[in-house]
Every structure is written in structure tokens, then in C-alpha cells.
Design a protein around this motif. Sequence first.
Motif, mmCIF file in Angstrom:
data_model
loop_
_atom_site.group_PDB
_atom_site.id
_atom_site.type_symbol
_atom_site.label_atom_id
_atom_site.label_comp_id
_atom_site.label_asym_id
_atom_site.label_seq_id
_atom_site.Cartn_x
_atom_site.Cartn_y
_atom_site.Cartn_z
ATOM 1 N N TYR A 26 1.120 -15.625 97.000
ATOM 2 C CA TYR A 26 2.241 -15.071 97.670
ATOM 3 C C TYR A 26 3.365 -15.930 98.023
ATOM 4 C CZ TYR A 26 0.742 -17.868 101.696
ATOM 5 O OH TYR A 26 0.504 -18.654 102.626
ATOM 6 N N ARG A 27 2.903 -17.306 97.835
ATOM 7 C CA ARG A 27 4.018 -18.056 98.159
ATOM 8 C C ARG A 27 4.974 -18.399 96.707
ATOM 9 N NH1 ARG A 27 1.868 -22.358 101.630
ATOM 10 N NH2 ARG A 27 3.050 -23.702 100.965
ATOM 11 N N GLY A 28 4.686 -17.632 95.656
ATOM 12 C CA GLY A 28 5.667 -17.800 94.493
ATOM 13 C C GLY A 28 5.642 -19.043 93.778
ATOM 14 N N TYR A 29 5.691 -18.878 92.262
ATOM 15 C CA TYR A 29 5.437 -20.062 91.345
ATOM 16 C C TYR A 29 5.981 -19.662 90.232
ATOM 17 C CZ TYR A 29 1.504 -17.606 89.630
ATOM 18 O OH TYR A 29 0.592 -16.506 89.151
ATOM 19 N N ASP A 30 6.131 -20.450 89.337
ATOM 20 C CA ASP A 30 6.620 -20.213 88.109
ATOM 21 C C ASP A 30 5.833 -21.139 86.855
ATOM 22 O OD1 ASP A 30 7.871 -22.960 88.139
ATOM 23 O OD2 ASP A 30 9.662 -22.062 88.938
ATOM 24 N N SER A 31 4.824 -21.947 87.231
ATOM 25 C CA SER A 31 3.963 -22.663 86.275
ATOM 26 C C SER A 31 2.783 -23.096 87.187
ATOM 27 C CB SER A 31 4.605 -23.712 85.600
ATOM 28 O OG SER A 31 4.937 -24.735 86.431
ATOM 29 N N GLU A 48 2.933 -22.694 81.643
ATOM 30 C CA GLU A 48 4.107 -21.882 82.255
ATOM 31 C C GLU A 48 3.764 -20.553 82.541
ATOM 32 O OE1 GLU A 48 8.595 -20.647 80.879
ATOM 33 O OE2 GLU A 48 7.423 -21.828 79.667
ATOM 34 N N GLY A 49 4.605 -20.044 83.616
ATOM 35 C CA GLY A 49 4.160 -18.773 84.119
ATOM 36 C C GLY A 49 3.041 -18.356 84.986
ATOM 37 N N LYS A 50 2.460 -17.295 84.747
ATOM 38 C CA LYS A 50 1.662 -16.954 85.819
ATOM 39 C C LYS A 50 0.223 -17.516 85.573
ATOM 40 C CE LYS A 50 4.194 -14.237 88.268
ATOM 41 N NZ LYS A 50 4.552 -14.638 89.501
ATOM 42 N N LEU A 51 -0.731 -17.519 86.671
ATOM 43 C CA LEU A 51 -2.052 -18.157 86.433
ATOM 44 C C LEU A 51 -2.857 -17.635 85.349
ATOM 45 C CD1 LEU A 51 -2.926 -18.438 90.068
ATOM 46 C CD2 LEU A 51 -2.777 -20.166 88.613
ATOM 47 N N VAL A 52 -2.676 -16.421 84.846
ATOM 48 C CA VAL A 52 -3.458 -15.763 83.806
ATOM 49 C C VAL A 52 -3.277 -16.643 82.706
ATOM 50 C CG1 VAL A 52 -1.625 -14.348 83.032
ATOM 51 C CG2 VAL A 52 -3.984 -13.629 82.639
ATOM 52 N N ASN A 53 -2.129 -17.455 82.595
ATOM 53 C CA ASN A 53 -1.684 -17.968 81.198
ATOM 54 C C ASN A 53 -2.652 -19.556 81.466
ATOM 55 O OD1 ASN A 53 0.057 -16.159 80.548
ATOM 56 N ND2 ASN A 53 1.760 -17.339 81.372
ATOM 57 N N LEU A 54 -2.884 -19.966 82.709
ATOM 58 C CA LEU A 54 -3.819 -21.094 82.736
ATOM 59 C C LEU A 54 -5.134 -20.752 82.561
ATOM 60 C CD1 LEU A 54 -3.806 -23.831 83.829
ATOM 61 C CD2 LEU A 54 -3.934 -23.127 86.094
ATOM 62 N N THR A 76 11.835 -27.269 91.057
ATOM 63 C CA THR A 76 12.978 -27.798 91.758
ATOM 64 C C THR A 76 13.987 -28.681 90.960
ATOM 65 O OG1 THR A 76 11.378 -29.787 92.652
ATOM 66 C CG2 THR A 76 11.641 -27.748 94.023
ATOM 67 N N HIS A 77 13.116 -29.948 90.534
ATOM 68 C CA HIS A 77 13.814 -30.627 89.507
ATOM 69 C C HIS A 77 13.242 -30.417 88.129
ATOM 70 C CE1 HIS A 77 14.096 -32.809 93.512
ATOM 71 N NE2 HIS A 77 15.212 -33.470 92.937
ATOM 72 N N GLY A 78 14.053 -29.871 87.353
ATOM 73 C CA GLY A 78 13.714 -29.510 86.010
ATOM 74 C C GLY A 78 13.167 -28.209 85.703
ATOM 75 N N VAL A 79 13.475 -27.553 84.632
ATOM 76 C CA VAL A 79 13.108 -26.260 84.472
ATOM 77 C C VAL A 79 11.666 -25.974 84.385
ATOM 78 C CG1 VAL A 79 15.186 -26.011 82.779
ATOM 79 C CG2 VAL A 79 12.914 -26.639 81.945
ATOM 80 N N PRO A 80 11.379 -24.665 84.514
ATOM 81 C CA PRO A 80 9.806 -24.295 84.545
ATOM 82 C C PRO A 80 9.291 -24.111 83.401
ATOM 83 C CG PRO A 80 11.285 -22.193 85.122
ATOM 84 C CD PRO A 80 12.100 -23.444 84.966
ATOM 85 N N ASN A 81 8.603 -25.226 82.853
ATOM 86 C CA ASN A 81 7.902 -25.300 81.463
ATOM 87 C C ASN A 81 6.708 -25.833 81.641
ATOM 88 O OD1 ASN A 81 8.627 -27.821 81.417
ATOM 89 N ND2 ASN A 81 10.349 -27.452 79.884
ATOM 90 N N GLU A 82 5.878 -26.118 80.511
ATOM 91 C CA GLU A 82 4.738 -26.787 80.679
ATOM 92 C C GLU A 82 4.832 -28.273 80.918
ATOM 93 O OE1 GLU A 82 0.645 -27.599 77.940
ATOM 94 O OE2 GLU A 82 1.849 -25.826 77.759
ATOM 95 N N THR A 83 5.775 -28.865 80.557
ATOM 96 C CA THR A 83 6.037 -30.231 80.566
ATOM 97 C C THR A 83 6.490 -30.622 82.013
ATOM 98 O OG1 THR A 83 6.935 -30.369 78.303
ATOM 99 C CG2 THR A 83 7.739 -32.309 79.550
ATOM 100 N N ASN A 84 6.988 -29.968 82.554
ATOM 101 C CA ASN A 84 7.385 -30.155 84.053
ATOM 102 C C ASN A 84 6.219 -29.532 84.898
ATOM 103 O OD1 ASN A 84 9.945 -31.446 83.483
ATOM 104 N ND2 ASN A 84 10.930 -29.505 83.388
#
Length: 607
Positions: A26-31, A48-54, A76-84
Motif C-alpha cells: 500500500y506504500r507504493g514501490y517500483d522494484s 524491477e516492478g512488482k513483488l511477483v517478479n521477485l 529517488t536517486h536513479g531510475v527504477p531498475n534492478e541495478t538501482n
Amino acid sequence: MCGIVGIVGQTPVAPLIVDALKRLEYRGYDSAGVATIENGELARRRAEGKLVNLERRLKAEPLDGNIGIGHTRWATHGVPNETNAHPHFSNGVAIVHNGIIENFAELRQELMADGYEFTSQTDTEVVAHLIARELARGTKPIDAAHAALKRLNGAFALAIMFKGDEDLIVGARNGPPLAVGHGEGEMFLGSDAIALAPFTNSVTYLEDGDWAVVRRNEFQIYTMDRVPVERQRRQSVGTSYLVDKGNHRHFMEKEIHEQPEVISHTLAHYLDFTQGTSKPLDLPFNFADIDRLAVSACGTAYLAGLVGKYWFERHARLPVDIDVASEFRYREMPISRKSAAFFVSQSGETADTLASLRYCRKEGVPIGAIVNVRESTMARESDVVMPTLAGPEIGVASTKAFTCQLSVLAALTIRAASQRGTITAEEEKALVRSLSETPRYAAQVLKLDKQIEKVSRELASYKHVLYLGRDTNFPLAMEGALKLKEISYIHAEGYAAGELKHGPIALIDENMPVIVIAPHDRIFEKTVSNMQEVAARGGKIILITDQKGAAQATVKTLETIVLPDVPEFIAPIIYALPIQMLAYFTAVFMGTDVDQPRNLAKSVTVE
């Protein structure tokens, strides 16, 4: 808002951490990501993305460690991807982080000069490297974590794990919430009690400036000066379905204290703190191509829009027409095809605001919705959605939604000014830098709660209150009055201070408290003149200002609430907090229903 979970357990923890992270969705997230220690070595899985991917990643590549940390990330700092994505590693250190490290650029340069290489764009990685550098110097893990924490500026929550130690997680809080959960032969860390509910209902909340050493059978909390402290252990009613009050008496109080965190995430959605610029937005227009902006909203959202009007006109030189939506929808406002329209609402379902939006839709102008609920009707019917990342707001009186609305409008102002060429690149960086400091300043203001509670007890004995302010403090004066009347039922009015002699001065006597919102700015002396007029007539003045303003006010006050010295641009966001706290504590002393005041609804969905 990022979510943090840590477990020092007796069985493999990765599946438990993922389940706990789901309760923070509910707090929101992108990775998202999880790290554990297996056979003394750090291991992690990120996606990256939703918890189902993890979960899919963990199914293919399981983690078997009995200790671990997990994270859901809002970029926040850096795009939403696996590296970040978190956790981040550095030479035997694993870390997850919620918040903003304000001095990360300076620390990054220092660490790079020492030979540390950065693999991500995040501010978090500097913390991992700082700790790793201390370890390389022979410092023990707990001491290394403490040394690094003392170097950090900003608002943050952290969970830190060390290679080779399967009985230790270090947690720290300075702004965003963090709780320790108590088990039998196992211990937990979490962003709130909801995440920990499946494991324990016994939690201890860290306070700002606390850091904790957490082991399976014990824990200890310290201040930043490494003084051991005791914090109250509480029974939580958190479940996977309920937003919990935590260690607060009311949802409103909890939501006031969440503001450093939610402001940081909202700002990070719109600003690139690394580059010191506003991020590109998927707007259906360029600010340089419009000649006017129409803004409409109701209640507190309207007052946020009114602050935005000052910002847009001053910094972007863009004229703004603003109305309460119940007037906007009926006055048949002529709108140029070279205009754009913004509509502000917490719920995105406010009937009058939605009707105003539809009026502009018929007029053929591009429409943006600043809303807290992305699936709302206003969001669906707009050309672009500009989300406020406040998270669920349970209290009827808006607090964190208001400051997040201000944060969005401030970021949009920078974007508009940049596109219209009314600020230089250096000025843009300065404004972005100011906004990046907002969460830290907000956390400092929250520490004034005892003083504000004291003056609120006095305020509760009066039947009428007047609020005064100039410039952006005029909308704040109206917002302060609105908050007070909403939840304490004390009659209150907010006025532009320059209007005092045009009517309200007739009300001033010894039974009229006057709350003056006046940071030391270019018009401070004008406001002091108004304060002198109030004092001459026996009015009781409560002054909200900064240190320079307090020193130069030269007027006797009932109380002076001294806030940090902040850049003028972000002052409306910071000065919103003490007026919220004044209303809250006054209502508590009045014994009213703070979270659900009489006759009011959270969302006004009928006319």
C-alpha cells in the motif's frame, strides 16, 4: 513510500520477508529485493516492478539464509531498475534504505577519491561504501555502522547486515518510521507494525535519531551519541488489512509524523536530485506554450493550489486563475485554448472538483490531476495524472496529503520555470536542492511537539482565533484556521495580514489569540507592524517564525515557536507542520473526535 523488513530468524527467511513486503504494498514501490547470509556469505535477489517478479526470481534462485533484509523501493536517486533496486552491497555490507541522503554527492566524491566504485545511481550506495570503508580500516561492524550514520544528513531509515555475522542487523531511524518486533529466539525490523503482524504483535518503535543493534535473543537502542536508551514496548493491533496507528494516539498524529517520509518520496517522483533538475513529465503541453493556468480544488487542496499560484507566478511568470471548485463550475470562466488546467484532490472523487474538470474538458484545454488515488475518477478523466505519494490518509483533516500537494506544485513550478526560461540552470539546481532538504527540516519541526502542545493547552481555553500571514503565508493562515475549526470546533479565521485594518482589527481584544505565520523574509517588517497593532489592543500573539524573525520581532508574544531557518521557496511546506500540530493538540485538549470530526467526511462526493 519504501518498505523495509529485516528478520534474524531460525529458519529460511526469504519467503517470510517477501510476505511481509506484500503487506507494505500500500506504500507504493517500483522494484524490490531480498538479501540473506548463506554459509557466511551475502546473497541477494532483486527485480524491477512488482513483488511477483521477485517471487519468480526467488523460485528460480532460492535464498536459504536464516537472516535477511528486504525492501520495496520508490525510486529517488536513479531510475527504477534492478541495478538501482535494494539491497545494495559493498565489501561485506548489505543495506536497505528509505529516505534521502542529502549529502550523498559530497560523500560519493569522497569515496570515489578513495577508490570506491559505484554500480548504481542511488544515494543509498554511499552508505554501504562508508560502512565498508570503516570495516577496511579495522573497525568492528557495529562501530562501523555508527561511524557511517554520524556522517549522514537527511531523512532516512536503514537496515544493515554484515557478511559472516548471522546474528546481527543494525537499524537506524531519522525521519521515516522503523520498528523492532519481538519474537521467541527471533527478532524483526519493519517500516510499520503491519509488516510484522504475521510474526509478532509486540513492537518497539525507534524515535528520530535512534539506532538499534538487533540480535536473535536481544536488542539495544542507542542515541546517535551512543547512549543506550529504553523505548516503550507496545502491543500492536496491526494486521495485513488495517493501517495501524503505531505508537500514536490518533491517525492524524501518525500522519503528521509521516510527512518527512512521504514528502521525500513525492519530491523524488518529480525531481532528479542527482542532476539537480526536474524530471521530464508526460504532460500534454509544454509550459512555454501556454499563457495561463487554471487551478481548482476544494478545502485544503484549494489552499495548496493558492500557494502554488504564488510559486508559478513568481518563478515561472505564468499567470494562474484559481477558484474553489464549487464556484469555478458555475461561473462559466472563459478559458483560452492556450491555457491548461490543474485539479487538486486527495481522493480524486470530490464532486465539485470533478465537475470543474469536466467543464474544462468541454472547453478543450489539457487537464492534469494532482491526486493521491491514481485509480480515482479524476485521474481516469485527466490527460495526465500527477500523483501525490502520501499513502493512505485516514484522518478526515488533511495533513500529509496537503504537504504532498505542495511538494508536487513546487516541483511543477520548477519544471514550468525551466521550460519558460525564467530561471537559469543554476537557479533550478538551487531550487531542487532546497526541496531535497525539506524532509530533514520537517523532521526537525516535529521535535517541537512539546512546546506546541503546551501553547495548545492555552489555545483550547478560547472561543475565537485569528490567523495572519502575508504572501504564501496567507494561504497557510487560512489553512491553519481551517484545521483548527475542523477538529477542535473553535471558531477561527485566516486573513492576509495587510487586511487587518480593513475589518478584523475590530475583533482584537484580550480574548482574541492571534497566530502570526511570519518567517523572516522580504516582507517580515510589514508583518511586524501588524503584530504591533494587535499587541496595542491586548491581543495574545502566538508567533511562528525562525531565529532571525524571533530576534527582530520586538513584540511581546504569548508564545514564539521558532522553526529552522529554511529557504523561502520551501517555507510553506515546513510552516504547514506547526499549524497542523497546533490544531491537533488543541483538539486533543478539547476532547473532540480528532480523526472523525462531526459533520465532516473524508471525501465529499456529492454537491
